[in-house]
Design a protein around this motif. Structure first.
Motif, mmCIF file in Angstrom:
data_model
loop_
_atom_site.group_PDB
_atom_site.id
_atom_site.type_symbol
_atom_site.label_atom_id
_atom_site.label_comp_id
_atom_site.label_asym_id
_atom_site.label_seq_id
_atom_site.Cartn_x
_atom_site.Cartn_y
_atom_site.Cartn_z
ATOM 1 N N ARG A 128 0.836 -1.189 0.000
ATOM 2 C CA ARG A 128 0.000 0.000 0.000
ATOM 3 C C ARG A 128 0.875 1.244 0.000
ATOM 4 O O ARG A 128 1.932 1.282 0.597
ATOM 5 N N VAL A 129 0.380 2.273 -0.633
ATOM 6 C CA VAL A 129 1.101 3.547 -0.700
ATOM 7 C C VAL A 129 0.230 4.610 -0.047
ATOM 8 O O VAL A 129 -0.892 4.845 -0.478
ATOM 9 N N SER A 130 0.741 5.198 1.018
ATOM 10 C CA SER A 130 -0.028 6.263 1.663
ATOM 11 C C SER A 130 0.214 7.566 0.920
ATOM 12 O O SER A 130 1.148 7.686 0.135
ATOM 13 N N TYR A 131 -0.646 8.542 1.191
ATOM 14 C CA TYR A 131 -0.449 9.840 0.539
ATOM 15 C C TYR A 131 0.891 10.450 0.920
ATOM 16 O O TYR A 131 1.474 11.215 0.171
ATOM 17 N N LYS A 132 1.364 10.065 2.101
ATOM 18 C CA LYS A 132 2.652 10.586 2.531
ATOM 19 C C LYS A 132 3.774 10.027 1.658
ATOM 20 O O LYS A 132 4.813 10.657 1.493
ATOM 21 N N MET A 133 3.574 8.820 1.124
ATOM 22 C CA MET A 133 4.595 8.206 0.280
ATOM 23 C C MET A 133 4.403 8.558 -1.187
ATOM 24 O O MET A 133 5.210 8.142 -2.023
ATOM 25 N N ALA A 134 3.336 9.276 -1.527
ATOM 26 C CA ALA A 134 3.056 9.547 -2.937
ATOM 27 C C ALA A 134 4.164 10.379 -3.565
ATOM 28 O O ALA A 134 4.650 10.063 -4.656
ATOM 29 N N ALA A 135 4.581 11.427 -2.873
ATOM 30 C CA ALA A 135 5.617 12.292 -3.438
ATOM 31 C C ALA A 135 6.951 11.558 -3.583
ATOM 32 O O ALA A 135 7.591 11.653 -4.636
ATOM 33 N N PRO A 136 7.393 10.789 -2.568
ATOM 34 C CA PRO A 136 8.613 10.003 -2.772
ATOM 35 C C PRO A 136 8.501 9.002 -3.919
ATOM 36 O O PRO A 136 9.464 8.828 -4.676
ATOM 37 N N LEU A 137 7.339 8.368 -4.060
ATOM 38 C CA LEU A 137 7.174 7.407 -5.161
ATOM 39 C C LEU A 137 7.338 8.116 -6.508
ATOM 40 O O LEU A 137 8.044 7.635 -7.405
ATOM 41 N N ARG A 138 6.684 9.258 -6.635
ATOM 42 C CA ARG A 138 6.793 9.991 -7.888
ATOM 43 C C ARG A 138 8.236 10.455 -8.124
ATOM 44 O O ARG A 138 8.743 10.442 -9.239
ATOM 45 N N LYS A 139 8.889 10.839 -7.044
ATOM 46 C CA LYS A 139 10.267 11.323 -7.169
ATOM 47 C C LYS A 139 11.188 10.196 -7.624
ATOM 48 O O LYS A 139 12.049 10.389 -8.486
ATOM 49 N N ILE A 140 10.993 9.002 -7.065
ATOM 50 C CA ILE A 140 11.806 7.856 -7.473
ATOM 51 C C ILE A 140 11.547 7.518 -8.934
ATOM 52 O O ILE A 140 12.471 7.262 -9.703
ATOM 53 N N TRP A 141 10.269 7.560 -9.330
ATOM 54 C CA TRP A 141 9.940 7.285 -10.725
ATOM 55 C C TRP A 141 10.601 8.309 -11.645
ATOM 56 O O TRP A 141 11.151 7.969 -12.692
ATOM 57 N N ASP A 142 10.571 9.581 -11.249
ATOM 58 C CA ASP A 142 11.175 10.614 -12.088
ATOM 59 C C ASP A 142 12.686 10.453 -12.186
ATOM 60 O O ASP A 142 13.302 10.895 -13.159
ATOM 61 N N GLN A 143 13.299 9.844 -11.180
ATOM 62 C CA GLN A 143 14.745 9.696 -11.194
ATOM 63 C C GLN A 143 15.201 8.523 -12.047
ATOM 64 O O GLN A 143 16.385 8.425 -12.373
ATOM 65 N N MET A 144 14.300 7.622 -12.369
ATOM 66 C CA MET A 144 14.707 6.466 -13.161
ATOM 67 C C MET A 144 14.936 6.891 -14.604
ATOM 68 O O MET A 144 14.156 7.656 -15.167
ATOM 69 N N PRO A 145 16.018 6.390 -15.226
ATOM 70 C CA PRO A 145 16.289 6.768 -16.610
ATOM 71 C C PRO A 145 15.376 6.040 -17.575
ATOM 72 O O PRO A 145 14.926 4.925 -17.316
ATOM 73 N N GLN A 146 15.090 6.678 -18.690
ATOM 74 C CA GLN A 146 14.311 6.027 -19.743
ATOM 75 C C GLN A 146 15.192 5.012 -20.458
ATOM 76 O O GLN A 146 16.389 5.223 -20.541
ATOM 77 N N PRO A 147 14.663 3.918 -21.008
ATOM 78 C CA PRO A 147 13.285 3.487 -20.905
ATOM 79 C C PRO A 147 13.010 2.833 -19.556
ATOM 80 O O PRO A 147 13.884 2.217 -18.980
ATOM 81 N N LYS A 148 11.780 2.970 -19.081
ATOM 82 C CA LYS A 148 11.456 2.433 -17.762
ATOM 83 C C LYS A 148 10.030 1.920 -17.752
ATOM 84 O O LYS A 148 9.186 2.357 -18.535
ATOM 85 N N TRP A 149 9.799 0.966 -16.870
ATOM 86 C CA TRP A 149 8.480 0.357 -16.762
ATOM 87 C C TRP A 149 8.097 0.289 -15.298
ATOM 88 O O TRP A 149 8.944 0.408 -14.419
ATOM 89 N N ALA A 150 6.809 0.080 -15.041
ATOM 90 C CA ALA A 150 6.351 -0.010 -13.655
ATOM 91 C C ALA A 150 5.423 -1.196 -13.503
ATOM 92 O O ALA A 150 4.574 -1.453 -14.366
ATOM 93 N N VAL A 151 5.603 -1.931 -12.405
ATOM 94 C CA VAL A 151 4.721 -3.038 -12.059
ATOM 95 C C VAL A 151 4.024 -2.672 -10.759
ATOM 96 O O VAL A 151 4.673 -2.302 -9.785
ATOM 97 N N SER A 152 2.702 -2.761 -10.762
ATOM 98 C CA SER A 152 1.939 -2.517 -9.545
ATOM 99 C C SER A 152 1.590 -3.877 -8.954
ATOM 100 O O SER A 152 0.824 -4.636 -9.535
#
Lengths: 223, 224
Positions: free
Chosen positions: B84-108
């Motif tokens: 589970r991702v709390s709203y408090k973790m939303a910004a860190p999750l987005r930040k980690i995603w933005d830091q990953m180099p292209q090409p990139k994929w995500a698994v939920s």
């Protein structure tokens, strides 16, 4: 062991409910003698001991008025050697009933436990802080303030601890708080993504403070 | 006489604008990509335990080219959000995603990451696809390691179908949109639409969200 376990269950079942509110309080576990600290409390603060009950078999709960909360806690620590604040929390039973602030304290000297409850009407959620008595109350009171909105007089640093500083929806564990929050999911998501470090920590607590992006380039970057 | 310029490659063009060269290039590139996916584990709850089991010797994700977990987003190819991702973790999750180099994929991974699960409450993100774009959803609570492996094999299939001539995929995989950094992945009205309450377990609905719900009086509540 089996007997005490069964007694505990019976105590749970026969704990005072709404229908037995007028019943005389029972003292001591399973008909035994009264808790020594409760007896001392009665002697010292006669009328301030509003109500004593035993729940879950052997858990002694003392109800004290919120106005005298601070002095009773200090006396318990200094005279009855309750040197360990195990927990400090609050309960909102809903239905407009008063909110209870709960102190679970322990005496390592006497090996004795006591639970204190102070009831606060929902329109006056304010009482004395326990931080001057037990330093451990600091973050616990911040948590109660964050989630229930109880204001602790004399707390050195009363601000939110779990929810972000900028949280605008209220105090989530109150019964009048809607389960899904007051804002729409879209607004909650927008606010969550807009959070910065400074919304969770005061800047002095951070060893390295990162500049915010919207502040733009540093001075002198034009040259 | 001779071949006219511009007609040389005509016989080689396959439907969809693909040529012999690009299909072979696609094959090699996709083969290399899908067999060296380095995962960025974003484990927040019990799903992370199953993810760790999938990485450990019994299931061994290294068989699929995931030689190591990349705990730095800058060396990662696929973000596995497990838990589970709390709203408090939303910004860190987005930040980690933005830091990953292209090409990139995500698994939920799991019900909570995919939809919020049972946590339909004030503090929980209702599906990480509101925060980041997701390629594969793995259902389960938590999914077994086989489930995660199946999801990753689906991701392999997805990568296998990618082509440099597909401009849309090429754009998604290759170019970072600076305007999207730190923003939610879905527009606000879509977020509201997909997170509408299901009418579970509580008497509250969105319309009454602004008023007191009036908690039910329970006679068993122990009160003096």
């Amino acid at each position: 062991m089996g007997d005490s376990y069964r007694e505990g269950l019976e105590g749970l079942a026969s704990a005072p409910g709404a229908e037995e509110a007028g019943e005389a309080p029972r003292h001591g576990a399973a008909g035994g003698e009264e808790h020594p600290s409760v007896a001392a409390l009665r002697e010292r603060f006669a009328e301030a001991v509003q109500h004593v009950e035993v729940v879950a078999g052997d858990e002694v709960v003392v109800y004290v008025p919120a106005a005298r909360n601070g002095e009773i806690l200090r006396w318990l620590k200094e005279s009855e050697a309750f040197d360990f604040l195990q927990d400090l929390t609050a309960v909102d039973y809903g239905g407009g009933r008063p909110l209870q602030v709960v102190y679970q304290i322990y005496s390592t000297t006497h090996k004795r436990q006591l639970r204190l409850k102070a009831e606060l009407p929902l329109d006056a959620l304010e009482l004395d802080s326990a931080v001057p008595v037990w330093a451990a109350a600091n973050w616990l009171e911040r948590e109660v303030y964050d989630l229930f909105g109880v204001h602790f007089r004399g707390h050195p640093d009363l601000r939110r601890i779990l929810m972000p500083e900028t949280y605008a929806e209220g105090h989530p564990l109150r019964k009048d708080f809607p389960l899904r929050g007051r804002f729409s999911r879209a607004e909650q998501t927008r606010r969550a993504l807009a959070l910065e470090h400074d919304d969770f920590y005061i800047p002095d607590e951070l060893a390295v403070r990162r500049p915010r992006l919207e502040q733009g380039p540093a001075e002198g970057a034009q040259e | 006489m001779g071949l006219e310029p511009g007609r040389e490659d005509t016989p080689m063009v396959l439907p969809g604008g693909q040529t012999f060269l690009t299909t072979k290039l696609d094959f090699v590139v996709n083969w290399a990509r899908r067999n060296s996916l380095w995962p960025m584990p974003f484990g927040t709850a019990c799903c992370a335990i199953e993810m760790m089991a999938a990485f450990a010797s019994r299931f061994d994700l290294a068989r699929f080219g995931m030689e190591r977990m990349s705990f730095s987003p800058r060396q990662a190819d696929v973000l596995i959000c497990a838990g589970r991702v709390s709203y408090k973790m939303a910004a860190p999750l987005r930040k980690i995603w933005d830091q990953m180099p292209q090409p990139k994929w995500a698994v939920s991974m799991g019900a909570c990451a995919s939809s919020g699960g049972v946590f339909d409450v004030y503090s929980m993100v209702q599906g990480i696809d509101t925060i980041i774009p997701v390629d594969v959803y793995v259902p389960g609570c938590p999914p077994r390691p086989e489930g995660l492996i199946y999801g990753l094999l689906l991701l392999h299939d997805k990568i296998k179908g990618e082509s440099v001539t597909d401009r849309e995929i090429h754009r998604q995989l290759r170019f970072e949109d600076p305007a999207a950094v730190g923003q939610q992945a879905l527009p606000p009205e879509v977020v509201s639409q997909i997170t509408v309450p299901f009418g579970n377990s509580t008497t509250q609905n969105r319309a009454s969200g602004l008023v007191s719900t009036g908690a039910q009086l329970r006679p068993r509540d122990r009160q003096p």
